[in-house]
Design a protein around this motif. Structure first.
Motif, mmCIF file in Angstrom:
data_model
loop_
_atom_site.group_PDB
_atom_site.id
_atom_site.type_symbol
_atom_site.label_atom_id
_atom_site.label_comp_id
_atom_site.label_asym_id
_atom_site.label_seq_id
_atom_site.Cartn_x
_atom_site.Cartn_y
_atom_site.Cartn_z
ATOM 1 N N ASP A 357 0.840 -1.192 0.000
ATOM 2 C CA ASP A 357 0.000 0.000 0.000
ATOM 3 C C ASP A 357 0.876 1.243 0.000
ATOM 4 O OD1 ASP A 357 -2.401 -1.351 0.026
ATOM 5 O OD2 ASP A 357 -2.688 -1.202 2.196
ATOM 6 N N LEU A 358 0.498 2.210 -0.811
ATOM 7 C CA LEU A 358 1.214 3.486 -0.839
ATOM 8 C C LEU A 358 0.705 4.407 0.268
ATOM 9 C CD1 LEU A 358 3.234 5.328 -2.321
ATOM 10 C CD2 LEU A 358 1.369 5.977 -3.858
ATOM 11 N N ASP A 359 -0.616 4.604 0.342
ATOM 12 C CA ASP A 359 -1.243 5.369 1.421
ATOM 13 C C ASP A 359 -2.039 4.406 2.294
ATOM 14 O OD1 ASP A 359 -0.329 7.852 0.449
ATOM 15 O OD2 ASP A 359 -1.993 7.929 -0.985
ATOM 16 N N SER A 360 -1.997 4.620 3.582
ATOM 17 C CA SER A 360 -2.708 3.746 4.512
ATOM 18 C C SER A 360 -4.218 3.909 4.356
ATOM 19 C CB SER A 360 -2.300 4.059 5.945
ATOM 20 O OG SER A 360 -0.919 3.801 6.147
ATOM 21 N N ILE A 361 -4.940 2.801 4.499
ATOM 22 C CA ILE A 361 -6.397 2.806 4.468
ATOM 23 C C ILE A 361 -6.909 3.166 5.858
ATOM 24 C CG2 ILE A 361 -8.460 1.413 4.047
ATOM 25 C CD1 ILE A 361 -6.798 2.071 1.546
ATOM 26 N N LEU A 362 -7.878 4.074 5.920
ATOM 27 C CA LEU A 362 -8.410 4.506 7.206
ATOM 28 C C LEU A 362 -8.972 3.321 7.990
ATOM 29 C CD1 LEU A 362 -10.284 7.819 6.253
ATOM 30 C CD2 LEU A 362 -7.974 7.547 7.195
ATOM 31 N N GLY A 363 -8.582 3.214 9.241
ATOM 32 C CA GLY A 363 -9.101 2.161 10.105
ATOM 33 C C GLY A 363 -8.377 0.842 9.994
ATOM 34 N N ALA A 364 -7.432 0.722 9.054
ATOM 35 C CA ALA A 364 -6.710 -0.537 8.895
ATOM 36 C C ALA A 364 -5.657 -0.687 9.992
ATOM 37 C CB ALA A 364 -6.040 -0.607 7.526
ATOM 38 N N ALA A 365 -5.459 -1.932 10.431
ATOM 39 C CA ALA A 365 -4.461 -2.193 11.462
ATOM 40 C C ALA A 365 -3.048 -2.019 10.924
ATOM 41 C CB ALA A 365 -4.646 -3.603 12.015
ATOM 42 N N ARG A 366 -2.863 -2.279 9.635
ATOM 43 C CA ARG A 366 -1.543 -2.131 9.020
ATOM 44 C C ARG A 366 -1.723 -2.025 7.515
ATOM 45 N NH1 ARG A 366 0.664 -8.359 9.936
ATOM 46 N NH2 ARG A 366 -0.691 -9.369 8.390
ATOM 47 N N ASP A 367 -0.670 -1.675 6.821
ATOM 48 C CA ASP A 367 -0.704 -1.640 5.356
ATOM 49 C C ASP A 367 -0.652 -3.057 4.806
ATOM 50 O OD1 ASP A 367 -0.757 1.107 5.411
ATOM 51 O OD2 ASP A 367 1.412 1.331 5.110
ATOM 52 N N ARG A 368 -1.265 -3.244 3.652
ATOM 53 C CA ARG A 368 -1.257 -4.557 2.996
ATOM 54 C C ARG A 368 0.046 -4.744 2.236
ATOM 55 N NH1 ARG A 368 -6.177 -5.687 -0.818
ATOM 56 N NH2 ARG A 368 -7.150 -6.315 1.160
ATOM 57 N N THR A 369 0.631 -5.921 2.344
ATOM 58 C CA THR A 369 1.827 -6.300 1.605
ATOM 59 C C THR A 369 1.580 -7.639 0.925
ATOM 60 O OG1 THR A 369 3.299 -5.148 3.151
ATOM 61 C CG2 THR A 369 4.288 -6.806 1.728
ATOM 62 N N ASP A 370 1.813 -7.694 -0.382
ATOM 63 C CA ASP A 370 1.695 -8.939 -1.155
ATOM 64 C C ASP A 370 3.054 -9.324 -1.697
ATOM 65 O OD1 ASP A 370 -1.139 -9.586 -1.125
ATOM 66 O OD2 ASP A 370 -1.427 -7.742 -2.261
ATOM 67 N N ARG A 371 3.437 -10.577 -1.501
ATOM 68 C CA ARG A 371 4.651 -11.123 -2.091
ATOM 69 C C ARG A 371 4.262 -12.339 -2.918
ATOM 70 N NH1 ARG A 371 5.345 -10.532 3.312
ATOM 71 N NH2 ARG A 371 6.586 -8.719 3.990
ATOM 72 N N ASP A 372 4.788 -12.439 -4.108
ATOM 73 C CA ASP A 372 4.450 -13.599 -4.934
ATOM 74 C C ASP A 372 5.615 -13.967 -5.827
ATOM 75 O OD1 ASP A 372 3.920 -12.432 -7.840
ATOM 76 O OD2 ASP A 372 2.949 -11.048 -6.437
ATOM 77 N N LEU A 373 5.579 -15.193 -6.297
ATOM 78 C CA LEU A 373 6.586 -15.679 -7.236
ATOM 79 C C LEU A 373 5.935 -16.656 -8.185
ATOM 80 C CD1 LEU A 373 7.629 -18.866 -6.555
ATOM 81 C CD2 LEU A 373 8.469 -17.698 -4.519
ATOM 82 N N TYR A 374 6.541 -16.797 -9.344
ATOM 83 C CA TYR A 374 6.134 -17.862 -10.262
ATOM 84 C C TYR A 374 7.326 -18.334 -11.067
ATOM 85 C CZ TYR A 374 5.746 -14.465 -14.202
ATOM 86 O OH TYR A 374 5.985 -13.527 -15.170
ATOM 87 N N VAL A 375 7.176 -19.556 -11.577
ATOM 88 C CA VAL A 375 8.053 -20.100 -12.607
ATOM 89 C C VAL A 375 7.126 -20.649 -13.676
ATOM 90 C CG1 VAL A 375 9.855 -21.743 -13.200
ATOM 91 C CG2 VAL A 375 9.827 -20.701 -10.917
ATOM 92 N N ARG A 376 7.214 -20.118 -14.892
ATOM 93 C CA ARG A 376 6.249 -20.487 -15.923
ATOM 94 C C ARG A 376 6.962 -20.822 -17.231
ATOM 95 N NH1 ARG A 376 4.006 -14.368 -17.247
ATOM 96 N NH2 ARG A 376 5.417 -14.015 -19.012
ATOM 97 N N TYR A 377 6.244 -21.627 -18.032
ATOM 98 C CA TYR A 377 6.732 -22.046 -19.346
ATOM 99 C C TYR A 377 5.716 -21.628 -20.394
ATOM 100 C CZ TYR A 377 7.823 -25.196 -23.238
ATOM 101 O OH TYR A 377 8.109 -25.719 -24.486
ATOM 102 N N THR A 378 6.193 -21.094 -21.518
ATOM 103 C CA THR A 378 5.326 -20.684 -22.624
ATOM 104 C C THR A 378 5.723 -21.427 -23.883
ATOM 105 O OG1 THR A 378 5.095 -18.458 -21.692
ATOM 106 C CG2 THR A 378 4.506 -18.735 -24.011
ATOM 107 N N GLN A 379 4.722 -21.976 -24.553
ATOM 108 C CA GLN A 379 4.927 -22.693 -25.817
ATOM 109 C C GLN A 379 3.963 -22.142 -26.845
ATOM 110 O OE1 GLN A 379 6.914 -25.833 -26.841
ATOM 111 N NE2 GLN A 379 6.323 -24.742 -28.688
ATOM 112 N N LYS A 380 4.494 -21.687 -27.980
ATOM 113 C CA LYS A 380 3.676 -21.262 -29.107
ATOM 114 C C LYS A 380 3.733 -22.329 -30.186
ATOM 115 C CE LYS A 380 4.621 -16.354 -28.272
ATOM 116 N NZ LYS A 380 5.184 -15.099 -28.860
ATOM 117 N N PHE A 381 2.606 -22.517 -30.863
ATOM 118 C CA PHE A 381 2.526 -23.555 -31.895
ATOM 119 C C PHE A 381 2.179 -22.924 -33.245
ATOM 120 C CE2 PHE A 381 1.154 -25.413 -27.858
ATOM 121 C CZ PHE A 381 2.083 -26.431 -27.727
#
Length: 381
Positions: A357-381
């Motif tokens: 979160d850039l700006d805090s949401i009113l009434g929220a206990a804390r800012d939201r933080t998302d962490r994610d990862l992927y490993v992906r394969y792409t095949q075109k035919f």
């Protein structure tokens, strides 16, 4: 967990796997396909103090047929489905609005292309119907502040009219009229944008861009998005309804690093919306309007060894910027992306990303933080 959708996708791809990128059936009919899938993991530290973790395998399959209708006309239809081991409802429907905020839900499938195109010469093309539209910043991790249908394994689309003109000087112009129904758009546009008003049903987009190299500069572009009567400025249907504008500029330059073929690319994109929702509407304050600035910058090391590249992206998007499919509003983003282009039809990518979160949401206990990862394969035919 429902995995039959993934099995369907893999089976369809297996049928297609013996063909090349161009797949003629006869002189006037051809087909194409692509499959993308991999492992995705996400962790959220939410605003109420809770933490949630998800791990899943996702896949996207797209199968298209294209017909040549004389020298100047062609038509295309394409099936697209999105599948997951985490959530998979298996709905096939000709959606006229995206059923979720990022396009099709996991398990949904539809026709994401269904258009008629007219090209009287090499400079002009007019496309009518359902199509894919992308205006991305160059780099390893290509992203956009305003228009990028179907990124990653998502499925979105544009319903409307597109006119493209290729200029003799390397500058190409694009004009799009997009239809948006009251139920919502077909691609990512964020609340409190709404299309309930009669005048909001058609939005306009214009882009002037060039990828012709001029010294180290390899990309230049200016975009304008205009959404009449689409902004619920106070966040409610009974509040003020105003037009929403988005102005975007993109620039990328690259330089060689040594004599081994490695290149460094520095790329940046900035956006500004003059009309934005209020702080009250976005729940980030009690008075005034939200900020309408958005920006991303990327540092790209291309062909560190042949076909292997790495990119680092930083994004900063204020609450009032509502057009990006790749950046949430009221967020900062840091992302590292590794890419291995095995050949013209196959690639492997890995991503590690954090969004806050850039700006805090009113009434929220804390800012939201998302962490994610992927490993992906792409095949075109």
């Amino acid at each position: 967990m429902k995995v039959n959708g993934i099995f369907l996708a893999i089976s369809c791809a297996a049928v297609a796997s013996g063909s090349q990128a161009a797949n003629p059936i006869n002189d006037s009919l051809g087909w194409s396909a692509d499959l993308r899938g991999g492992y995705f993991s996400a962790e959220r530290d939410d605003r109420d103090g809770s933490t949630d973790v998800t791990d899943e395998f996702r896949a996207r399959i797209r199968l298209g047929l294209e017909a040549k209708l004389g020298d100047a006309w062609r038509a295309k239809a394409r099936f697209a489905g999105r599948y997951s081991t985490y959530e998979n409802d298996n709905h096939f429907k000709f959606f006229t609005s995206a059923p979720s905020t990022d396009g099709l839900r996991r398990g949904d499938s539809t026709l994401d292309e269904l258009y008629l195109a007219y090209s009287p010469d090499e400079r002009w093309q007019i496309t009518l119907g359902r199509m894919q539209t992308k205006f991305e910043l160059a780099g390893v991790a290509k992203k956009s502040l305003d228009r990028n249908d179907s990124p990653n394994v998502d499925i979105t689309w544009t319903d409307g009219l597109r006119v493209t003109r290729k200029g003799d000087n390397g500058w190409n112009s694009h004009f799009i009229l997009q239809r948006n129904l009251p139920a919502g758009p077909t691609n990512v546009m964020r609340s409190p944008l709404s299309f309930q008003e009669d005048d909001s049903r058609v939005m306009a987009f214009f882009s002037l861009e060039s990828s012709k190299a001029v010294g180290p500069v390899v990309q230049r572009a200016i975009d304008v998005s205009y959404l009449p009567d689409a902004l619920r400025r106070d966040g409610t249907a009974s509040g003020r309804i105003e037009d929403y504008w988005g102005l975007v500029g993109r620039l990328a330059a690259q330089w060689p690093l040594g004599d081994g073929g490695t290149r460094f690319m520095l790329a940046g994109e900035g956006g500004y919306a003059p009309n934005t929702p209020t702080e009250v509407a976005m729940n980030t304050g009690t008075s005034g309007d939200t900020g309408g600035f958005a920006a991303q910058v990327s540092f790209n090391f291309i062909d560190i060894v042949p076909r292997h590249s790495f990119g680092l992206v930083y994004g900063h998007v204020e609450s009032g910027w509502l057009l990006s499919p790749d950046f949430r509003n009221n967020n900062t983003l840091v992302e590292g992306r590794y890419q291995w282009r095995i050949d013209g039809n196959r690639s492997i990518e890995a991503r590690l990303r954090e969004r806050k979160d850039l700006d805090s949401i009113l009434g929220a206990a804390r800012d939201r933080t998302d962490r994610d990862l992927y490993v992906r394969y792409t095949q075109k035919f």
